[in-house]
Design an enzyme around this catalytic site. Structure first.
Site, PDB file in Angstrom:
ATOM      1  NE  ARG A  73     -26.533  40.243  45.923  1.00 19.64           N
ATOM      2  CZ  ARG A  73     -25.214  40.505  45.874  1.00 19.64           C
ATOM      3  NH1 ARG A  73     -24.751  41.617  45.331  1.00 19.64           N
ATOM      4  NH2 ARG A  73     -24.361  39.645  46.355  1.00 19.64           N
ATOM      5  CG  HIS A  81     -21.391  41.534  50.355  1.00 14.96           C
ATOM      6  ND1 HIS A  81     -22.241  41.668  49.268  1.00 14.96           N
ATOM      7  CD2 HIS A  81     -20.227  42.094  49.960  1.00 14.96           C
ATOM      8  CE1 HIS A  81     -21.611  42.280  48.261  1.00 14.96           C
ATOM      9  NE2 HIS A  81     -20.381  42.560  48.673  1.00 14.96           N
ATOM     10  CD  GLU A 126     -17.944  39.562  44.026  1.00 13.22           C
ATOM     11  OE1 GLU A 126     -16.905  39.983  44.553  1.00 13.22           O
ATOM     12  OE2 GLU A 126     -18.500  40.174  43.104  1.00 13.22           O
ATOM     13  CG  ASN A 160     -21.814  39.899  42.023  1.00 16.02           C
ATOM     14  OD1 ASN A 160     -23.032  39.819  41.836  1.00 16.02           O
ATOM     15  ND2 ASN A 160     -21.286  40.045  43.227  1.00 16.02           N
ATOM     16  CE1 TYR A 180     -19.143  45.866  39.434  1.00 16.68           C
ATOM     17  CE2 TYR A 180     -18.878  43.654  40.314  1.00 16.68           C
ATOM     18  CZ  TYR A 180     -19.453  44.915  40.371  1.00 16.68           C
ATOM     19  OH  TYR A 180     -20.351  45.214  41.368  1.00 16.68           O
ATOM     20  CD  GLU A 233     -21.933  43.019  43.747  1.00 11.72           C
ATOM     21  OE1 GLU A 233     -20.853  43.462  43.275  1.00 11.72           O
ATOM     22  OE2 GLU A 233     -22.032  42.532  44.884  1.00 11.72           O
TER      23      GLU A 233
HETATM   24  C1  FCB Z   1     -17.804  43.278  44.066  1.00  9.55           C
HETATM   25  C2  FCB Z   1     -18.329  43.301  45.482  1.00  9.55           C
HETATM   26  C3  FCB Z   1     -19.038  44.574  45.855  1.00  9.55           C
HETATM   27  C4  FCB Z   1     -18.348  45.782  45.262  1.00  9.55           C
HETATM   28  C5  FCB Z   1     -18.126  45.590  43.779  1.00  9.55           C
HETATM   29  C6  FCB Z   1     -17.506  46.788  43.095  1.00  9.55           C
HETATM   30  O1  FCB Z   1     -16.707  42.415  44.002  1.00  9.55           O
HETATM   31  O2  FCB Z   1     -19.227  42.237  45.683  1.00  9.55           O
HETATM   32  O3  FCB Z   1     -19.133  44.634  47.232  1.00  9.55           O
HETATM   33  O4  FCB Z   1     -17.194  46.028  45.936  1.00  9.55           O
HETATM   34  O5  FCB Z   1     -17.327  44.476  43.566  1.00  9.55           O
END
Ligand code: FCB
Length: 471
Positions: free
Chosen positions: A90, A134, A179, A309, A311, A374
């Site tokens: 990707r 992006h 995002e 994505n 985290y 992600e």
């Molecule tokens: C996300 C982004 C990516 C990177 C990660 C850590 O929000 O999409 O570009 O910065 O975080």
């Protein structure tokens, strides 16, 4: 608390269970974070080129001028990707490389780069997965109003059509936006990302025009593809929102956080309407979404896949530390309350169970097939004297989150792939080069790439899961 890298034994390599044979394993990057070559072959400045030059905007005054020099090292980088045994890569197209200035004809030299990249990927048996946006908006479009202006959505749809015209014969997987929450909130409300504006009303207008841009672009992509195979999606940054206590104030803080973070995007994308409670909150702040007739039908263009994505999952309180329930702008407090869990170098808490919970919730409320586009972690890793990067904590992070994906599948979530963020250390936006997310280390002085232990673990895990011999 931040885990000290290399302080724990690396997880063993085992086949992952419960994933279908066609489950995608990939790695992800984005254009501005790795390409460099910002002034070459006709590329024009994006809002990130401009923002990086604002004093104090980016840690250390760093920028993406050179980044990982991927623009010049692409062939070797594709070979590196192939060496990991992943089936999908990707990456994003730089809009100002493909269509300088954000309008008018395509730039053949810019397109040639992406043609060479996709051809080499296909040659190595890797599926190219393109993200159209992006975050690197051509500067001229920002000067004309940026995402708060409706015209930007129309420009984006034209750009999507240009990109598909050039690459649609070899690329099936298209993500419109990465995002949009970050583009709108970090870029237009909080000023932490390009273009660095701080106006909540503008940010909400940006949300609508990003979503409209997505819908119009999705339609253009489908028209262009005709009967040829095409998978269109959008990638959102999503998490879970839990109340710090059972108090009504904390529960309402969660409703607001989930409303502005998740439902404001997914409700229109999937159900064709903005959530009523969020619209009411916005109205109370004097903000109306700039919706015109037909917009919501466009936004709700059919989605083949939802990119997730992930985290972290957050806990919220509706009360400030000093006990007040209104902030300095008179708005209800929506405060993140850390759980005291171990964190990454970003100070993000590590909570893999939230990924399972999120994927199940997406299945329940939205029922669109998902791919984790992600997931990954920054740690303060360094190369040892022997050159090896023993990033056991990143390996554990990947292992625990992949297990969380398997658990979600076992409980009925239609999750079809997982892409590690990131292929290699890169320009981490306002944090500059200080935060290393790569499974491949980049020495920025020499541009040398070194597979970290986490990359070797990922490679071997993919092979074992597929029943192939361990490389
Ligand atoms: C996300 C982004 C990516 C990177 C990660 C850590 O929000 O999409 O570009 O910065 O975080």
């Amino acid at each position: 608390m931040s885990i000290i890298s290399n302080a724990q034994p690396a997880p063993a390599v085992r086949a992952l269970t419960g994933l279908p044979a066609d489950f995608r394993f990939g790695v992800a990057t984005s254009a501005y974070q790795i390409e460099g070559a910002v002034g070459e072959d006709g590329r024009t400045p994006s809002i990130w080129d401009t923002f990086c030059r604002v004093p104090g905007a980016v840690s250390g005054g760093e920028n993406g001028d050179t980044a990982c020099d991927h623009y010049h090292r692409m062939p070797q980088d594709v070979d590196l990707i192939a060496s990991l045994g992943v089936d999908t890569y990707r990456f994003s197209l730089a809009w100002p490389r493909v269509q300088p200035h954000g309008s008018g004809p395509a730039n053949q030299k810019g397109l040639d780069f992406y043609r060479r990249l996709t051809d080499r990927l296909l040659d190595r048996g890797i599926t190219p997965w393109i993200t159209l946006y992006h975050w690197d908006l051509p500067q001229e479009l920002e000067d004309a109003g940026g995402w708060p202006a409706r015209d930007t959505a129309l420009r984006f749809a034209d750009y999507a059509a240009l990109a598909h015209e050039a690459l649609g014969d070899r690329v099936t997987h298209w993500t419109t936006l990465n995002e949009p929450w970050c583009s709108a909130m970090l870029g237009y409300a909080w000023g932490q990302h390009a273009p660095g504006r701080r106006d909540f009303g503008d940010a909400m207008h940006a949300v609508h025009h990003l979503l409209l841009g997505h819908g119009l672009a999705a339609r253009r992509l489908r028209e262009a593809a005709g009967d040829n195979p095409l998978e269109v999606g959008i990638t959102l940054n999503l998490g879970t929102a839990d109340p710090a206590t059972d108090s009504p104030a904390d529960q309402d803080a969660c409703r607001r956080a989930d409303g502005l973070g998740t439902r404001l995007y997914l409700d229109p994308l999937v159900h064709g309407r903005y959530p009523q409670d969020v619209l009411a909150d916005l109205s109370a702040r004097g903000v109306e979404m700039p919706v015109r007739d037909g917009d919501l039908e466009s936004v709700a263009a059919p989605l083949d896949v939802l990119g997730v994505n992930f985290y972290q999952g957050l806990q919220f309180s509706g009360t400030a530390e000093d006990g007040s329930t209104l902030d300095e702008e008179g708005q209800p407090v929506t405060r993140v309350v850390p759980r005291g869990l171990p964190t990454t170098a970003m100070d993000w808490e590590i909570i893999p169970a939230s990924l399972t919970e999120l994927l199940l919730r997406l299945e329940r409320d939205y029922a669109v097939p998902t791919v984790v586009t992600e997931n990954g972690a920054a740690f303060h890793d360094t190369a040892d004297a022997d050159g090896r990067v023993r990033d056991a904590d990143r390996t554990a992070y990947l292992a625990d989150h992949l297990a969380a994906v398997s658990a979600a599948r076992a409980r009925g979530a239609d999750v079809r792939g997982y892409f590690a963020w990131s292929l290699m250390d890169n320009f981490e936006w306002a944090y500059g080069y200080g935060k290393r997310f790569g499974i491949v280390r980049v020495d920025y002085d020499t541009q040398q790439r070194t597979l970290k232990d986490s990359a070797l673990w990922y490679r071997d895990t993919i092979a074992l899961t597929r029943g192939e011999p361990r490389p």
